[in-house]
Design a protein around this motif. Sequence first.
Motif, PDB file in Angstrom:
ATOM      1  N   ILE A  64       0.881  -1.348   0.247  1.00  0.00           N
ATOM      2  CA  ILE A  64      -0.222   0.192   0.029  1.00  0.00           C
ATOM      3  C   ILE A  64       0.819   1.449   0.039  1.00  0.00           C
ATOM      4  N   LEU A  65       0.567   1.988  -0.949  1.00  0.00           N
ATOM      5  CA  LEU A  65       1.412   3.504  -0.904  1.00  0.00           C
ATOM      6  C   LEU A  65       0.369   4.372   0.106  1.00  0.00           C
ATOM      7  N   GLY A  66       0.690   4.881   0.497  1.00  0.00           N
ATOM      8  CA  GLY A  66       0.140   6.223   1.800  1.00  0.00           C
ATOM      9  C   GLY A  66       0.523   7.695   1.199  1.00  0.00           C
ATOM     10  N   HIS A  67      -0.389   8.458   0.594  1.00  0.00           N
ATOM     11  CA  HIS A  67       0.601   9.901   0.228  1.00  0.00           C
ATOM     12  C   HIS A  67       0.212  10.209   2.058  1.00  0.00           C
ATOM     13  N   VAL A 101      -2.043  -1.250  -4.591  1.00  0.00           N
ATOM     14  CA  VAL A 101      -2.973  -0.397  -3.616  1.00  0.00           C
ATOM     15  C   VAL A 101      -2.873   0.784  -3.310  1.00  0.00           C
ATOM     16  N   GLN A 102      -3.097   1.798  -4.338  1.00  0.00           N
ATOM     17  CA  GLN A 102      -3.202   3.707  -3.879  1.00  0.00           C
ATOM     18  C   GLN A 102      -3.987   4.392  -3.239  1.00  0.00           C
ATOM     19  N   ALA A 103      -3.012   4.126  -1.787  1.00  0.00           N
ATOM     20  CA  ALA A 103      -3.949   5.018  -0.832  1.00  0.00           C
ATOM     21  C   ALA A 103      -3.247   6.434  -1.035  1.00  0.00           C
ATOM     22  N   GLY A 104      -4.336   7.044  -1.572  1.00  0.00           N
ATOM     23  CA  GLY A 104      -4.201   8.524  -1.664  1.00  0.00           C
ATOM     24  C   GLY A 104      -5.182   8.816  -2.886  1.00  0.00           C
ATOM     25  N   VAL A 105      -4.684   9.647  -4.434  1.00  0.00           N
ATOM     26  CA  VAL A 105      -6.160  10.219  -5.134  1.00  0.00           C
ATOM     27  C   VAL A 105      -5.996   9.073  -6.594  1.00  0.00           C
ATOM     28  N   HIS A 106      -6.874   9.597  -7.799  1.00  0.00           N
ATOM     29  CA  HIS A 106      -6.819   8.793  -9.291  1.00  0.00           C
ATOM     30  C   HIS A 106      -5.557   9.565 -10.061  1.00  0.00           C
ATOM     31  N   PHE A 107      -4.847  10.486  -9.851  1.00  0.00           N
ATOM     32  CA  PHE A 107      -3.852  10.735 -10.769  1.00  0.00           C
ATOM     33  C   PHE A 107      -2.629  10.155 -10.100  1.00  0.00           C
ATOM     34  N   MET A 108      -2.758   9.475  -9.388  1.00  0.00           N
ATOM     35  CA  MET A 108      -1.834   9.328  -8.135  1.00  0.00           C
ATOM     36  C   MET A 108      -1.157   8.203  -8.252  1.00  0.00           C
ATOM     37  N   MET A 123      -7.392   0.754  -6.612  1.00  0.00           N
ATOM     38  CA  MET A 123      -8.018   2.410  -5.897  1.00  0.00           C
ATOM     39  C   MET A 123      -8.926   1.903  -5.159  1.00  0.00           C
ATOM     40  N   PRO A 124      -8.865   2.366  -4.057  1.00  0.00           N
ATOM     41  CA  PRO A 124     -10.083   2.206  -3.549  1.00  0.00           C
ATOM     42  C   PRO A 124     -11.150   3.363  -3.039  1.00  0.00           C
ATOM     43  N   ASP A 125     -11.335   4.256  -4.100  1.00  0.00           N
ATOM     44  CA  ASP A 125     -12.501   4.330  -4.350  1.00  0.00           C
ATOM     45  C   ASP A 125     -12.088   5.923  -6.084  1.00  0.00           C
ATOM     46  N   ILE A 312     -10.382   0.603   1.251  1.00  0.00           N
ATOM     47  CA  ILE A 312      -9.087  -0.178   0.983  1.00  0.00           C
ATOM     48  C   ILE A 312      -8.462  -1.624   1.299  1.00  0.00           C
ATOM     49  N   LEU A 313      -9.590  -2.029   2.208  1.00  0.00           N
ATOM     50  CA  LEU A 313      -9.387  -3.775   2.762  1.00  0.00           C
ATOM     51  C   LEU A 313     -10.630  -4.034   1.540  1.00  0.00           C
ATOM     52  N   TRP A 314     -11.502  -3.708   1.592  1.00  0.00           N
ATOM     53  CA  TRP A 314     -12.330  -4.030   0.012  1.00  0.00           C
ATOM     54  C   TRP A 314     -11.515  -4.212  -1.328  1.00  0.00           C
ATOM     55  N   VAL A 315     -11.044  -3.193  -1.673  1.00  0.00           N
ATOM     56  CA  VAL A 315     -10.272  -3.631  -3.086  1.00  0.00           C
ATOM     57  C   VAL A 315      -9.976  -4.873  -3.118  1.00  0.00           C
ATOM     58  N   LEU A 316      -8.262  -4.740  -1.547  1.00  0.00           N
ATOM     59  CA  LEU A 316      -7.677  -6.114  -1.854  1.00  0.00           C
ATOM     60  C   LEU A 316      -8.734  -7.331  -1.308  1.00  0.00           C
ATOM     61  N   HIS A 317      -9.549  -7.093  -0.912  1.00  0.00           N
ATOM     62  CA  HIS A 317     -10.398  -8.472  -1.115  1.00  0.00           C
ATOM     63  C   HIS A 317     -11.381  -9.248  -2.339  1.00  0.00           C
ATOM     64  N   THR A 318     -11.145  -8.145  -2.964  1.00  0.00           N
ATOM     65  CA  THR A 318     -12.517  -8.267  -4.326  1.00  0.00           C
ATOM     66  C   THR A 318     -11.493  -7.835  -5.221  1.00  0.00           C
ATOM     67  N   GLY A 319     -10.223  -7.445  -5.481  1.00  0.00           N
ATOM     68  CA  GLY A 319      -9.314  -6.872  -6.977  1.00  0.00           C
ATOM     69  C   GLY A 319     -10.121  -6.207  -7.543  1.00  0.00           C
ATOM     70  N   GLU A 320     -11.103  -5.214  -6.946  1.00  0.00           N
ATOM     71  CA  GLU A 320     -11.734  -4.418  -8.512  1.00  0.00           C
ATOM     72  C   GLU A 320     -11.200  -2.973  -8.096  1.00  0.00           C
ATOM     73  N   ASN A 321     -11.645  -2.362  -8.981  1.00  0.00           N
ATOM     74  CA  ASN A 321     -10.479  -0.628  -9.008  1.00  0.00           C
ATOM     75  C   ASN A 321      -9.821  -0.658  -9.478  1.00  0.00           C
ATOM     76  N   GLU A 322      -9.535  -1.707 -10.423  1.00  0.00           N
ATOM     77  CA  GLU A 322      -8.141  -1.213 -11.243  1.00  0.00           C
ATOM     78  C   GLU A 322      -7.657  -0.216 -12.051  1.00  0.00           C
ATOM     79  N   ILE A 323      -6.483  -0.054 -12.050  1.00  0.00           N
ATOM     80  CA  ILE A 323      -6.314   1.342 -12.851  1.00  0.00           C
ATOM     81  C   ILE A 323      -5.479   0.725 -14.318  1.00  0.00           C
ATOM     82  N   HIS A 324      -6.392   1.224 -15.679  1.00  0.00           N
ATOM     83  CA  HIS A 324      -5.374   0.946 -16.847  1.00  0.00           C
ATOM     84  C   HIS A 324      -5.771   2.185 -17.426  1.00  0.00           C
TER      85      HIS A 324
END
Length: 349
Positions: A64-67, A101-108, A123-125, A312-324
């Motif tokens: 996890i990358l935390g800004h 997992v990017q703990a920050g905003v979308h551009f990051m 991306m968690p959200d 963060i737990l949700w995307v780690l659990h599901t693999g959802e919100n992958e950045i392309h």
Amino acid sequence: MLDLQHVRSILSDHYDLSPSPDVAEALNDIYARMERVVSPPDWIRFAPYIKAINDLKKERNAVILGHNYMTPEIFHGVSNFVGDSLQIAMKAQEVDAEVIVQAGVHFMAETTKILCPEKTVLMPDMEAGCSLAESITADGIEEIRAKYPGAPVVTYVNTTAEVKAASDICCTSSNALQIVNAMESDTVIMTPDQYLAQNVANKSHKNVVYWPGSCIVHEQYTAQDLRDFREWNPGTRLIAHPECPPDVVAEADFSGSTSGIIKYVTDEKPEKAMLITECSMASNIADELPQVDFVGPCNMCPYMKKISLEKILWVLHTGENEIHVDPTVGEQARASVQAMIDVSRKLGL
């Protein structure tokens, strides 16, 4: 948009996330990094999520990358690497983890994917955006190039992949002045932060022209705010981010990037300090600097605060919100980021 009720229902089927004094006690070494700013009742609530996330990171071969603007429970509790947007993206290149997992905003998250195209970036959200990144498009780059033919475009890393791809070179708030001065042209275009550009122009021998974007956090501060605070609380060291308007920076005792601010406070250890930037900056360094009293107002980034332990737990659990990122765009954007890295290394930054 995530249905948080659905998320909680699914997660509760797989993890024990109820507040737990026992789990909180077991993770006391982590709590020691934030106990000055996180209350014991909140820690009892956060600890089960932190345990579940840290356990799942090992299972998923994830980091996890935390800004610096993340809340303390994310910054200290689950982040493997912390720093500004470029620092943490470059760290991601050095690890063997398959998932980031990017703990920050979308551009990051996009920047991380640009630098680590072979890795899975989550991306968690997806609604965690950025006023700067949203203020300009690739068409905007073309528009400003037409006004200043031949001038190189220096683009802040707080931008989308498409904008980076349309630019000549990127910069951060810590190296912006050096990057601008290294350009061969007498006129340099800076995008999209007008205040960072103006603050650079005040120190540069170049003719700096700029796009009229700004950060919704830093643009709110005024020089009068700082003068009023000095009068109310004399002796406080005022430390501003260069995304603040120039008159705010001029009123401050020091101005620097997030990493520069941390270094300044760590080195100087003022009795009292007011960080003229996003709220969580002071919270995240408070326990490391118990001799510094962090005082005064702060402005909160609503986008950064969309990121939570639960998401963060949700995307780690599901693999959802992958950045392309489109491979062609990613390659061109990577060239702009790499150009910045090359110039920075040449200058010894």
